[in-house]
Design a protein around this motif. Structure first.
Motif, PDB file in Angstrom:
ATOM      1  N   GLY A 176       8.240  18.628  -5.305  1.00 55.61           N
ATOM      2  CA  GLY A 176       8.030  19.406  -6.519  1.00 55.61           C
ATOM      3  C   GLY A 176       6.938  18.823  -7.408  1.00 55.61           C
ATOM      4  N   VAL A 177       5.897  18.257  -6.768  1.00 58.17           N
ATOM      5  CA  VAL A 177       4.760  17.716  -7.506  1.00 58.17           C
ATOM      6  C   VAL A 177       3.492  18.418  -7.020  1.00 58.17           C
ATOM      7  CG1 VAL A 177       5.858  15.464  -7.855  1.00 58.17           C
ATOM      8  CG2 VAL A 177       4.356  15.795  -5.893  1.00 58.17           C
ATOM      9  N   SER A 178       2.386  18.154  -7.689  1.00 53.38           N
ATOM     10  CA  SER A 178       1.136  18.807  -7.313  1.00 53.38           C
ATOM     11  C   SER A 178       0.545  18.181  -6.045  1.00 53.38           C
ATOM     12  CB  SER A 178       0.124  18.703  -8.453  1.00 53.38           C
ATOM     13  OG  SER A 178      -0.284  17.357  -8.625  1.00 53.38           O
ATOM     14  N   ASP A 179      -0.224  18.994  -5.328  1.00 53.95           N
ATOM     15  CA  ASP A 179      -0.934  18.510  -4.148  1.00 53.95           C
ATOM     16  C   ASP A 179      -1.879  17.374  -4.533  1.00 53.95           C
ATOM     17  OD1 ASP A 179       0.324  20.615  -2.880  1.00 53.95           O
ATOM     18  OD2 ASP A 179      -1.513  21.621  -2.251  1.00 53.95           O
ATOM     19  N   SER A 180      -2.509  17.504  -5.709  1.00 55.34           N
ATOM     20  CA  SER A 180      -3.479  16.481  -6.108  1.00 55.34           C
ATOM     21  C   SER A 180      -2.805  15.131  -6.344  1.00 55.34           C
ATOM     22  CB  SER A 180      -4.258  16.915  -7.350  1.00 55.34           C
ATOM     23  OG  SER A 180      -3.398  17.104  -8.449  1.00 55.34           O
ATOM     24  N   LYS A 181      -1.581  15.147  -6.875  1.00 57.11           N
ATOM     25  CA  LYS A 181      -0.860  13.887  -7.080  1.00 57.11           C
ATOM     26  C   LYS A 181      -0.605  13.194  -5.744  1.00 57.11           C
ATOM     27  CE  LYS A 181       2.036  13.210 -10.291  1.00 57.11           C
ATOM     28  NZ  LYS A 181       3.054  12.948 -11.285  1.00 57.11           N
ATOM     29  N   VAL A 182      -0.158  13.957  -4.761  1.00 58.16           N
ATOM     30  CA  VAL A 182       0.097  13.392  -3.436  1.00 58.16           C
ATOM     31  C   VAL A 182      -1.206  12.881  -2.828  1.00 58.16           C
ATOM     32  CG1 VAL A 182       0.914  13.897  -1.093  1.00 58.16           C
ATOM     33  CG2 VAL A 182       2.154  14.808  -3.067  1.00 58.16           C
ATOM     34  N   SER A 183      -2.279  13.618  -3.036  1.00 60.47           N
ATOM     35  CA  SER A 183      -3.582  13.196  -2.522  1.00 60.47           C
ATOM     36  C   SER A 183      -4.004  11.861  -3.134  1.00 60.47           C
ATOM     37  CB  SER A 183      -4.622  14.273  -2.827  1.00 60.47           C
ATOM     38  OG  SER A 183      -5.882  13.900  -2.337  1.00 60.47           O
ATOM     39  N   TYR A 184      -3.812  11.693  -4.431  1.00 64.60           N
ATOM     40  CA  TYR A 184      -4.113  10.410  -5.084  1.00 64.60           C
ATOM     41  C   TYR A 184      -3.285   9.288  -4.475  1.00 64.60           C
ATOM     42  CZ  TYR A 184      -6.602  12.748  -8.932  1.00 64.60           C
ATOM     43  OH  TYR A 184      -7.479  13.471  -9.687  1.00 64.60           O
ATOM     44  N   TRP A 185      -2.001   9.570  -4.260  1.00 63.32           N
ATOM     45  CA  TRP A 185      -1.114   8.558  -3.677  1.00 63.32           C
ATOM     46  C   TRP A 185      -1.588   8.163  -2.289  1.00 63.32           C
ATOM     47  CZ3 TRP A 185       4.194  11.336  -4.722  1.00 63.32           C
ATOM     48  CH2 TRP A 185       4.541  11.202  -6.069  1.00 63.32           C
TER      49      TRP A 185
ATOM     50  N   ASP B 140       0.841  -1.182   0.000  1.00 62.65           N
ATOM     51  CA  ASP B 140       0.000   0.000   0.000  1.00 62.65           C
ATOM     52  C   ASP B 140       0.883   1.242   0.000  1.00 62.65           C
ATOM     53  OD1 ASP B 140      -1.456   2.154   1.907  1.00 62.65           O
ATOM     54  OD2 ASP B 140      -2.883   1.109   0.608  1.00 62.65           O
ATOM     55  N   TRP B 141       0.956   1.901  -1.139  1.00 64.10           N
ATOM     56  CA  TRP B 141       1.824   3.070  -1.283  1.00 64.10           C
ATOM     57  C   TRP B 141       1.422   4.179  -0.317  1.00 64.10           C
ATOM     58  CZ3 TRP B 141       6.393   4.344  -2.938  1.00 64.10           C
ATOM     59  CH2 TRP B 141       6.719   5.687  -3.113  1.00 64.10           C
ATOM     60  N   GLY B 142       0.132   4.364  -0.113  1.00 59.97           N
ATOM     61  CA  GLY B 142      -0.319   5.416   0.794  1.00 59.97           C
ATOM     62  C   GLY B 142       0.191   5.221   2.211  1.00 59.97           C
TER      63      GLY B 142
ATOM     64  N   PRO C 190      -0.984   4.749  -8.226  1.00 56.49           N
ATOM     65  CA  PRO C 190       0.367   4.464  -7.738  1.00 56.49           C
ATOM     66  C   PRO C 190       1.355   5.464  -8.352  1.00 56.49           C
ATOM     67  CG  PRO C 190      -0.161   2.993  -9.531  1.00 56.49           C
ATOM     68  CD  PRO C 190      -1.404   3.811  -9.272  1.00 56.49           C
ATOM     69  N   PRO C 191       2.493   5.623  -7.739  1.00 58.63           N
ATOM     70  CA  PRO C 191       3.517   6.460  -8.357  1.00 58.63           C
ATOM     71  C   PRO C 191       4.118   5.718  -9.549  1.00 58.63           C
ATOM     72  CG  PRO C 191       4.434   5.339  -6.478  1.00 58.63           C
ATOM     73  CD  PRO C 191       2.962   5.011  -6.506  1.00 58.63           C
ATOM     74  N   THR C 192       4.732   6.451 -10.445  1.00 61.71           N
ATOM     75  CA  THR C 192       5.521   5.801 -11.491  1.00 61.71           C
ATOM     76  C   THR C 192       6.775   5.243 -10.835  1.00 61.71           C
ATOM     77  OG1 THR C 192       6.807   7.781 -12.007  1.00 61.71           O
ATOM     78  CG2 THR C 192       4.721   7.478 -13.232  1.00 61.71           C
ATOM     79  N   ILE C 193       7.506   4.452 -11.558  1.00 59.13           N
ATOM     80  CA  ILE C 193       8.766   3.916 -11.024  1.00 59.13           C
ATOM     81  C   ILE C 193       9.686   5.061 -10.623  1.00 59.13           C
ATOM     82  CG2 ILE C 193      10.880   2.672 -11.649  1.00 59.13           C
ATOM     83  CD1 ILE C 193       9.064   0.786 -13.310  1.00 59.13           C
ATOM     84  N   SER C 194       9.811   6.038 -11.494  1.00 59.39           N
ATOM     85  CA  SER C 194      10.677   7.182 -11.216  1.00 59.39           C
ATOM     86  C   SER C 194      10.202   7.946  -9.978  1.00 59.39           C
ATOM     87  CB  SER C 194      10.707   8.109 -12.434  1.00 59.39           C
ATOM     88  OG  SER C 194      11.483   9.239 -12.184  1.00 59.39           O
ATOM     89  N   GLU C 195       8.892   8.136  -9.844  1.00 63.49           N
ATOM     90  CA  GLU C 195       8.361   8.843  -8.675  1.00 63.49           C
ATOM     91  C   GLU C 195       8.604   8.068  -7.389  1.00 63.49           C
ATOM     92  OE1 GLU C 195       4.662  11.194 -10.872  1.00 63.49           O
ATOM     93  OE2 GLU C 195       4.349   9.170 -10.075  1.00 63.49           O
TER      94      GLU C 195
END
Length: 120
Positions: free
Chosen positions: A41-50, A19-21, A56-61
């Motif tokens: 350096g990412v959007s708040d909405s991306k973190v909220s989704y995570w 569970d990434w979250g 899920p995050p990408t491999i790089s993320e």
């Protein structure tokens, strides 16, 4: 407290959950989404989704997040579900590098190797 956090992370990345979250909340010590987003350096909405487990995050993320919070990248890849803990457990031992443990000659050799690999 660090030992408790490390044991929670180890259990999590060790296959009890992908569970990434949960991983994100653990390594960030419960930081707000805005704080995490600002640090990465990412959007708040991306973190909220995570955090909600919606994306899920990408491999790089996953690698970037782990590094930003001082965790091994492989741990992040396991937590994000890209790798299974048993796929890396026997093949990789993560040892923290302490610069004081190297001689001046070893440090100089490493700097020279890096400069040469970059064509400098």
């Amino acid at each position: 407290m660090q030992g408790v956090a490390d044991s929670q992370i180890a259990r999590h990345a060790g296959g009890m959950s992908n569970d990434w979250g949960t991983y994100l909340r653990t390594i960030t010590d419960g930081a707000s989404g805005a704080e995490i987003a600002r640090k990465l350096g990412v959007s708040d909405s991306k973190v909220s989704y995570w955090k909600r487990g919606e994306r899920p995050p990408t491999i790089s993320e996953a690698i970037t997040v782990s590094r930003a919070y001082g965790r091994p990248p492989l741990e992040g890849l396991v937590a994000a579900g890209y790798l299974e803990a048993d796929e890396v457990a026997d093949h990789v031992t993560v040892q923290p590098a302490v610069l004081g443990g190297f001689t001046d000659a070893q440090l100089a050799d490493e700097l020279l190797r890096r400069a040469q690999s970059r064509g400098q």
